[in-house]
Design a protein around this motif. Structure first.
Motif, PDB file in Angstrom:
ATOM      1  N   LEU A  59     -17.773   3.694 -12.696  1.00 44.46           N
ATOM      2  CA  LEU A  59     -17.350   2.647 -12.744  1.00 44.46           C
ATOM      3  C   LEU A  59     -15.894   2.742 -12.985  1.00 44.46           C
ATOM      4  O   LEU A  59     -14.982   2.164 -12.323  1.00 44.46           O
ATOM      5  N   TRP A  60     -15.509   3.185 -14.185  1.00 45.37           N
ATOM      6  CA  TRP A  60     -14.087   3.448 -14.609  1.00 45.37           C
ATOM      7  C   TRP A  60     -13.213   4.411 -13.491  1.00 45.37           C
ATOM      8  O   TRP A  60     -12.261   3.904 -13.332  1.00 45.37           O
ATOM      9  N   ILE A  61     -13.767   5.359 -13.122  1.00 47.97           N
ATOM     10  CA  ILE A  61     -13.136   6.467 -12.242  1.00 47.97           C
ATOM     11  C   ILE A  61     -12.724   5.486 -11.074  1.00 47.97           C
ATOM     12  O   ILE A  61     -11.597   5.542 -10.574  1.00 47.97           O
ATOM     13  N   THR A  62     -13.865   4.818 -10.408  1.00 51.00           N
ATOM     14  CA  THR A  62     -13.428   4.353  -9.054  1.00 51.00           C
ATOM     15  C   THR A  62     -12.446   3.250  -9.157  1.00 51.00           C
ATOM     16  O   THR A  62     -11.657   2.982  -8.604  1.00 51.00           O
ATOM     17  N   CYS A  63     -12.786   2.280 -10.389  1.00 51.30           N
ATOM     18  CA  CYS A  63     -11.787   1.099 -10.330  1.00 51.30           C
ATOM     19  C   CYS A  63     -10.332   1.908 -10.791  1.00 51.30           C
ATOM     20  O   CYS A  63      -9.289   1.161 -10.206  1.00 51.30           O
ATOM     21  N   GLY A  64     -10.310   2.850 -11.484  1.00 55.00           N
ATOM     22  CA  GLY A  64      -9.031   3.406 -11.750  1.00 55.00           C
ATOM     23  C   GLY A  64      -8.111   3.861 -10.732  1.00 55.00           C
ATOM     24  O   GLY A  64      -7.138   3.823 -10.589  1.00 55.00           O
ATOM     25  N   LEU A  65      -9.059   4.747  -9.778  1.00 56.65           N
ATOM     26  CA  LEU A  65      -8.506   5.101  -8.664  1.00 56.65           C
ATOM     27  C   LEU A  65      -7.930   4.005  -7.341  1.00 56.65           C
ATOM     28  O   LEU A  65      -6.869   3.793  -6.909  1.00 56.65           O
ATOM     29  N   ILE A  66      -8.849   3.000  -7.504  1.00 55.60           N
ATOM     30  CA  ILE A  66      -8.421   1.700  -6.732  1.00 55.60           C
ATOM     31  C   ILE A  66      -7.005   1.016  -7.280  1.00 55.60           C
ATOM     32  O   ILE A  66      -6.130   0.769  -6.543  1.00 55.60           O
ATOM     33  N   THR A  67      -7.064   0.893  -8.660  1.00 58.98           N
ATOM     34  CA  THR A  67      -5.969   0.508  -9.213  1.00 58.98           C
ATOM     35  C   THR A  67      -4.663   1.301  -8.862  1.00 58.98           C
ATOM     36  O   THR A  67      -3.751   0.909  -8.591  1.00 58.98           O
ATOM     37  N   PHE A  68      -4.657   2.641  -9.028  1.00 57.92           N
ATOM     38  CA  PHE A  68      -3.553   3.275  -8.946  1.00 57.92           C
ATOM     39  C   PHE A  68      -3.129   3.290  -7.405  1.00 57.92           C
ATOM     40  O   PHE A  68      -1.984   3.092  -7.174  1.00 57.92           O
ATOM     41  N   VAL A  69      -3.923   3.338  -6.534  1.00 50.34           N
ATOM     42  CA  VAL A  69      -3.550   3.285  -5.060  1.00 50.34           C
ATOM     43  C   VAL A  69      -3.172   1.915  -4.810  1.00 50.34           C
ATOM     44  O   VAL A  69      -2.025   1.818  -4.234  1.00 50.34           O
ATOM     45  N   SER A  70      -3.436   0.884  -5.427  1.00 47.08           N
ATOM     46  CA  SER A  70      -2.964  -0.445  -5.278  1.00 47.08           C
ATOM     47  C   SER A  70      -1.270  -0.676  -5.754  1.00 47.08           C
ATOM     48  O   SER A  70      -0.752  -1.336  -5.239  1.00 47.08           O
ATOM     49  N   ALA A  71      -0.804   0.372  -6.753  1.00 47.51           N
ATOM     50  CA  ALA A  71       0.221   0.555  -6.940  1.00 47.51           C
ATOM     51  C   ALA A  71       1.221   0.661  -5.993  1.00 47.51           C
ATOM     52  O   ALA A  71       2.399   0.102  -6.211  1.00 47.51           O
ATOM     53  N   PHE A  72       0.780   1.124  -4.912  1.00 51.36           N
ATOM     54  CA  PHE A  72       1.940   1.577  -3.844  1.00 51.36           C
ATOM     55  C   PHE A  72       2.054   0.608  -2.753  1.00 51.36           C
ATOM     56  O   PHE A  72       2.543   0.630  -1.705  1.00 51.36           O
ATOM     57  N   LEU A  73       1.105  -0.570  -3.034  1.00 46.89           N
ATOM     58  CA  LEU A  73       0.940  -1.776  -1.870  1.00 46.89           C
ATOM     59  C   LEU A  73       2.198  -2.442  -2.703  1.00 46.89           C
ATOM     60  O   LEU A  73       2.434  -2.817  -3.442  1.00 46.89           O
ATOM     61  N   ARG A  74       2.423  -3.686  -1.374  1.00 46.00           N
ATOM     62  CA  ARG A  74       3.534  -4.437  -1.525  1.00 46.00           C
ATOM     63  C   ARG A  74       2.839  -5.579  -2.485  1.00 46.00           C
ATOM     64  O   ARG A  74       1.548  -5.783  -2.542  1.00 46.00           O
ATOM     65  N   VAL A  75       3.785  -6.347  -3.131  1.00 51.37           N
ATOM     66  CA  VAL A  75       3.512  -7.384  -4.091  1.00 51.37           C
ATOM     67  C   VAL A  75       2.564  -8.376  -2.944  1.00 51.37           C
ATOM     68  O   VAL A  75       2.853  -8.613  -1.974  1.00 51.37           O
ATOM     69  N   GLY A  76       1.420  -8.823  -3.511  1.00 49.05           N
ATOM     70  CA  GLY A  76       0.554  -9.768  -2.697  1.00 49.05           C
ATOM     71  C   GLY A  76      -0.408  -9.099  -2.210  1.00 49.05           C
ATOM     72  O   GLY A  76      -1.640  -9.688  -2.260  1.00 49.05           O
ATOM     73  N   ARG A  77      -0.390  -7.723  -1.856  1.00 51.54           N
ATOM     74  CA  ARG A  77      -1.210  -7.019  -1.388  1.00 51.54           C
ATOM     75  C   ARG A  77      -1.784  -6.295  -2.508  1.00 51.54           C
ATOM     76  O   ARG A  77      -2.955  -5.654  -2.320  1.00 51.54           O
ATOM     77  N   ASP A  78      -1.204  -6.252  -3.470  1.00 54.91           N
ATOM     78  CA  ASP A  78      -1.826  -5.274  -4.780  1.00 54.91           C
ATOM     79  C   ASP A  78      -2.797  -5.980  -5.711  1.00 54.91           C
ATOM     80  O   ASP A  78      -3.187  -5.535  -6.517  1.00 54.91           O
TER      81      ASP A  78
END
Length: 147
Positions: A59-78
């Protein structure tokens, strides 16, 4: 050269992206620590009754990876990064609160409050911070007529 790359990365990510990247790396590492060397399950019986802490580490690993990948998305899509970042500490806070209410782990109240404030609260706050806070431009002085 490394400094230029860091500046370029910071400009590409922005404040919210940097926050999500740091949070994503931290959550992923925390999950890996549960996978490699699980700690005591004291206060987490609500979770360990369902499956082991090694399973909960994903759970921590998956959510952490989603959080990390979202860092590269534009504001509003993060938004997915902020949503994923909230899930693990909320689950842990619920488990510790249940342990307190059942009388299994009295210290769990303070741990639950810690998760809710330093994790969930900070994430909720960061999700509302605009990417760029620009101060108001002062009004130029008016030209008056000389008397």
């Amino acid at each position: 050269m490394a400094r230029r790359a860091a500046r370029r990365l910071y400009r590409a990510l922005g404040r919210r992206g940097v926050f999500l990247a740091i949070l994503g790396i931290g959550k992923t590492c925390w999950g890996v620590s549960f996978l490699v060397d699980p700690p005591s399950d004291q206060g987490l019986q609500l979770l360990t009754d369902l499956c082991s802490l090694r399973h909960w580490s994903w759970l921590w690993i998956t959510c952490g990876l989603i959080t990390f990948v979202s860092a590269f998305l534009r504001v509003g899509r993060d938004w997915a990064g902020f949503a994923a970042a909230i899930i693990p500490p909320t689950v842990w806070a619920i488990a510790y609160t249940a342990a307190v209410l059942s009388g299994q782990y009295s210290r769990g109240l303070w741990v639950a409050i810690w998760y809710l404030t330093s994790h969930v609260g900070v994430i909720l706050w960061a999700a509302t911070v605009p990417e760029h806070s620009v101060p108001r431009v002062p009004r130029p002085a008016r030209r008056g007529k000389a008397a």
